[in-house]
Enzyme design. Sequence first.
Site, PDB file in Angstrom:
ATOM      1  CG  HIS A   1      -1.902   0.963   1.433  1.00 49.93           C
ATOM      2  ND1 HIS A   1      -1.642   2.267   1.758  1.00 49.93           N
ATOM      3  CD2 HIS A   1      -3.253   0.853   1.329  1.00 49.93           C
ATOM      4  CE1 HIS A   1      -2.800   2.929   1.850  1.00 49.93           C
ATOM      5  NE2 HIS A   1      -3.784   2.093   1.599  1.00 49.93           N
TER       6      HIS A   1
ATOM      7  CD  GLN B  91      -7.104  -4.553   3.831  1.00 48.63           C
ATOM      8  OE1 GLN B  91      -8.081  -5.241   4.137  1.00 48.63           O
ATOM      9  NE2 GLN B  91      -7.216  -3.289   3.467  1.00 48.63           N
TER      10      GLN B  91
ATOM     11  CE  LYS C 265      -7.978   0.057   5.554  1.00 48.52           C
ATOM     12  NZ  LYS C 265      -6.694  -0.030   4.855  1.00 48.52           N
TER      13      LYS C 265
END
Length: 423
Positions: free
Chosen positions: A140, A220, A243
């Site tokens: 990222h 993630q 998240k």
Amino acid sequence: MKPAHEVTDAKSWRGARSPLDVARIREDFPILKRQVHGKPLVYLDNAATGQKPQVVIDAVNRYYATENSNIHRGIHFLSEIATADYEESRAKVKRFLNASDTGEIIFVRGTTEGINLVAQSYGRRFVKQGDEILISAMEHHSNIVPWQILCEQVGARLRVVPMNHDGELLIEEYERLLNDRTKLVSVAHVSNALGTVNPVKQLVEMAHRRKIPVLLDGAQAAPHMKVDVQELGCDFYAFSGHKLFGPTGIGILYGKSKHLEAMPPYQGGGDMISLVTFEKTHYNILPYKFEAGTPHIAGGVGLGAAVDYLSGIGLEAVTAYEKELLAYATEALCTVQGLRIIGTAKEKAAVLSFVLDGVHPHDIGTVLDQEGVAIRAGHHCAMPVMQRFGVPATARASFAFYNTKEEVDVLVRAVHKVLKVFR
Ligand SMILES: *Cc1c(COP(=O)(O)O)cnc(C)c1O
């Protein structure tokens, strides 16, 4: 309010098809009841941010309605309970990650700030001219740009571990790139653009053989699988609260205390000091040394509630269920003519990036939105990944434990509709 989910102990779910009572879990998320363009919302943009269960919303509300005050300072009643709640959240995160001490848990704004903290504090102290920082081809932008800034500041060099066409890192190349100049390895635990789950324990072991510390970008991973920082052996681990079904503006940087002790403060201000004179300032103990200024107290409290909620459901059950969803969705999407999945690693989290022959991903996103289906279309803050696969962008459906196979069916029908409109 008790989170609504089936109680499943670690033994009983194994081998079972789906231990989660998803219908009941969905009741915990008020937003999942809403409609978009007159259609029921199908939220498949979980890699961008997770939805919030009522317990998280309540925790934030309760904080502002009944405890709001500044922490670590006041001796009055409210300040004491706010401080206790905020610190209790830190202790929850410590248990969640299995860190060995709460001093290793630093509240930051999110993954991005966690990585910048390490780059600017650890990096500027220990990385010198001619040294190397090793990242991977699937990072990222948040795990690329902070290192480029550092490299520019100190004259170091950024090196990149390549990947194959399935989106898997080339381990032999990684081994080859590790050398005496490598001062830090920083890689994603799970790729947000491809879904690849990297063999991070192995990567850490290989780096440690050369005494090179490793930062894992867990943005993630932490919401979708059990993370045990001691088991992984990593030196730093960063993730974002939003998240993980918690509030925005709050996140965690875990760091081994031996590193954190040796690192200079990242920012100066209140809370990070023990004594200030104009001649010299003495810094506070860990973790406060890295927490300058009034923090996002409500966010910290909300993150504690999110961690409790997710732990209550059980990460093993979440991982197993999401794997099932991914397999179902992959098979269903593969029946669409001209659809190509980008990211076909053997080990994958529930992220499905795809392109459709002759249709721009943004057009896919727009048509899907009209059907109530929220996905992301674009470069996913990972432009080098797009370049590697020779596409300008992808459409990305990303799943959480509250998604269902029925929602996958809606997605697939909507993709067929895209074909009708654009072909
Ligand atoms: C989202 C994400 C980030 C950045 O997280 P922020 O919450 O925006 O700081 C970094 N790395 C990965 C892999 C991500 O998915």
